[in-house]
Design an enzyme around this catalytic site. Structure first.
Site, short mmCIF file in Angstrom:
data_model
loop_
_atom_site.label_atom_id
_atom_site.label_comp_id
_atom_site.label_asym_id
_atom_site.label_seq_id
_atom_site.Cartn_x
_atom_site.Cartn_y
_atom_site.Cartn_z
N CYS A 89 -12.34 3.12 -29.49
CA CYS A 89 -13.67 3.70 -29.70
C CYS A 89 -14.43 3.82 -28.39
O CYS A 89 -15.46 3.17 -28.18
CB CYS A 89 -14.45 2.85 -30.69
SG CYS A 89 -13.50 2.58 -32.18
N GLY A 144 0.77 -1.24 0.00
CA GLY A 144 0.00 0.00 0.00
C GLY A 144 0.80 1.28 0.00
O GLY A 144 0.22 2.37 -0.07
N ARG A 189 -5.26 2.74 -16.16
CA ARG A 189 -5.45 3.50 -14.93
C ARG A 189 -6.21 4.82 -15.10
O ARG A 189 -7.11 5.11 -14.32
CB ARG A 189 -4.12 3.75 -14.21
CG ARG A 189 -3.38 2.47 -13.82
CD ARG A 189 -2.21 2.71 -12.87
NE ARG A 189 -2.67 2.97 -11.53
CZ ARG A 189 -2.67 4.15 -10.94
NH1 ARG A 189 -2.19 5.20 -11.59
NH2 ARG A 189 -3.12 4.31 -9.72
N GLU A 209 4.21 -6.52 1.87
CA GLU A 209 3.85 -6.91 0.50
C GLU A 209 3.78 -5.70 -0.43
O GLU A 209 2.73 -5.42 -1.00
CB GLU A 209 2.47 -7.57 0.50
CG GLU A 209 2.32 -8.78 1.35
CD GLU A 209 0.86 -9.24 1.44
OE1 GLU A 209 -0.06 -8.42 1.22
OE2 GLU A 209 0.65 -10.42 1.72
#
Ligand code: LLP
Length: 421
Positions: free
Chosen positions: A355, A239, A325, A286
């Site tokens: 498109c 995170g 993103r 992690e």
């Protein structure tokens, strides 16, 4: 050190001018700096010297085999969430004893594969999952080591799609039920309860939510100990946020809004370490994004520019199938010319060929004036970039390049039209 930088008017990756890569390999093209990845990994690991720890790289951020092999050689562990990621981790050389298997929906065959691979721990998220893991382990004559993912109900203050530690999120076991589920797990025949897992969200730019989560975890470990459940292992998740705006500075570039500037990755670790260390547990982390995000750029070429009276558009050869993103989260990525040929700027939308109106990389953005065939670099795209590519509009996936000093290696070939049929 920043491995993507301007040398006079030109963008370089390590010792290579990026324009040469665009020329030689074509665009859209992902370019990664090997030394930036290594530096980023070491920045997370450095504060942990002297602590029993494993920094597990979260494969979901970028699972290119060459990058995985590099991180395995650096001594990283692996955080995997599927049979596919486990397969890649094992093939890349991550030690099974340094692999954690997370995810809210593990299939039976995935559990069996992980048990047969002797991974260190399953981070389990529900009582039904615990029952299934216990059953499969018993059938194989094994014990599955378990960490229970507890949802601490802490607001990570990130984008709602990537906030995971709130009550209403699908992740983990709620804090109120934690004690009962730990006791239940401890009684299951195929299971050995070794630890606790939390992951409160991604792209977190302040240390406070982490500090709060560390306090919660340490408190729960103490309570469990009083109840006779002794944990040896804390997996504190990932995170750590990165800086997306102002990734690069050059006097010829338009001013960027400052955006959120997170502290350096080591500061996040240092902020939680004393509290977590006091528990006596080994500590796993992690991180995904903080290892690879700023080590990658997506190169594109300007196909056309046009105006419709209201807006100016820069149409590039990369689309939302190459980088999702912005379309998915309205995420901000700095966009810069590979060669600065003018100090004049324009307010534009940078859009792809797909498109869909959502196929944009930037809207109403001040950008250096560009023309057909100029190359643009979309910055900070090493994490959650290539892994979210698709063949939408039957567009072949882009190629990936790894730069190490002056050395350039193709680490994934561009897909061909043949591969689409
Ligand atoms: N551990 C667990 C259990 C996770 O769910 C995640 C990310 C990580 C570790 C790694 O988190 P990181 O250090 O990368 O923040 N696609 C989104 C991000 C999704 C993150 C999902 N989980 C994006 O592009 O921003």
């Amino acid at each position: 050190m920043q491995y993507f930088r301007y040398q006079e008017q030109e963008l370089w990756c390590e010792e290579v001018p990026v324009s040469e890569l665009a020329q030689e390999f074509g665009t859209p093209l992902y370019v990664y700096s090997k030394n930036q990845i290594v530096d980023n990994f070491r920045a997370v690991e450095a504060p942990l010297t002297g602590t029993d720890h494993t920094v597990c790289y979260a494969l979901k951020a970028n699972s290119n085999p060459a990058i995985l092999t590099l991180l395995a050689q650096e001594g990283a562990g692996a955080d995997v969430v599927s049979a596919g990621e486990l397969y890649l981790a094992l093939k890349a050389g991550f030690a099974p004893g340094r692999i954690a298997f997370a995810g809210v929906g593990k299939r039976e065959d995935e559990i069996e594969y992980a048990l047969n691979s002797s991974i260190f721990v399953f981070n389990a998220e529900s009582t039904q999952e615990l029952q299934l893991i216990s059953l499969v382990a018993a059938r194989l004559g094994k014990k599955a080591r378990i960490g229970l993912r507890i949802n601490p109900d802490i607001d990570a203050q990130s984008h709602p799609y990537i906030t995971t530690g709130l009550k209403e999120n699908k992740f983990g076991i709620s804090a109120g039920e934690a004690m009962a589920v730990f006791q239940y797990a401890a009684g299951l025949p195929g299971i050995e309860v070794v630890g606790i897992h939390t992951h409160i969200g991604s792209q977190i730019v302040k240390v406070e939510p982490f500090v709060e989560a560390a306090g919660f975890v340490a408190g729960l470990v103490a309570k469990l100990r009083e109840a006779g459940i002794i944990l040896q292992h804390i997996d504190f998740g990932g995170g750590i946020g990165v800086q997306y705006s102002n990734a690069l500075f050059h006097e010829g570039l338009p001013h960027e809004n400052p955006g959120a500037i997170p502290p350096p990755p080591g500061d996040f670790v240092r902020a939680v370490l004393p509290t977590l260390k006091e528990t006596g547990c080994s500590l796993w982390l992690e991180p995904g994004r903080s290892i690879v995000a700023d080590a990658g750029v997506l190169l594109t070429t300007v196909l056309y520019t046009k105006e419709n009276g209201l807006k100016k558009f820069v149409i590039v050869d990369g689309g939302m199938n190459d980088l999702l993103r912005p379309a998915l989260y309205d995420a901000y990525h700095q966009i810069v010319p590979v060669k600065i040929t003018t100090y004049e700027h324009d307010k534009v939308d940078v859009v792809g060929p797909i498109c869909e109106t959502g196929d944009f990389f930037a809207r109403d953005r001040m950008l250096a004036k560009v023309k057909r065939n100029d190359h643009l670099a979309i910055m900070t795209t090493g994490a959650y970039g290539y892994v979210n590519t698709s063949n939408y509009n039957a567009r072949p996936r882009p190629a990936e390049i790894l730069v190490n000093g002056e050395k350039v290696r193709v680490i994934r070939e561009r897909q061909t039209l043949d591969q689409l049929f």
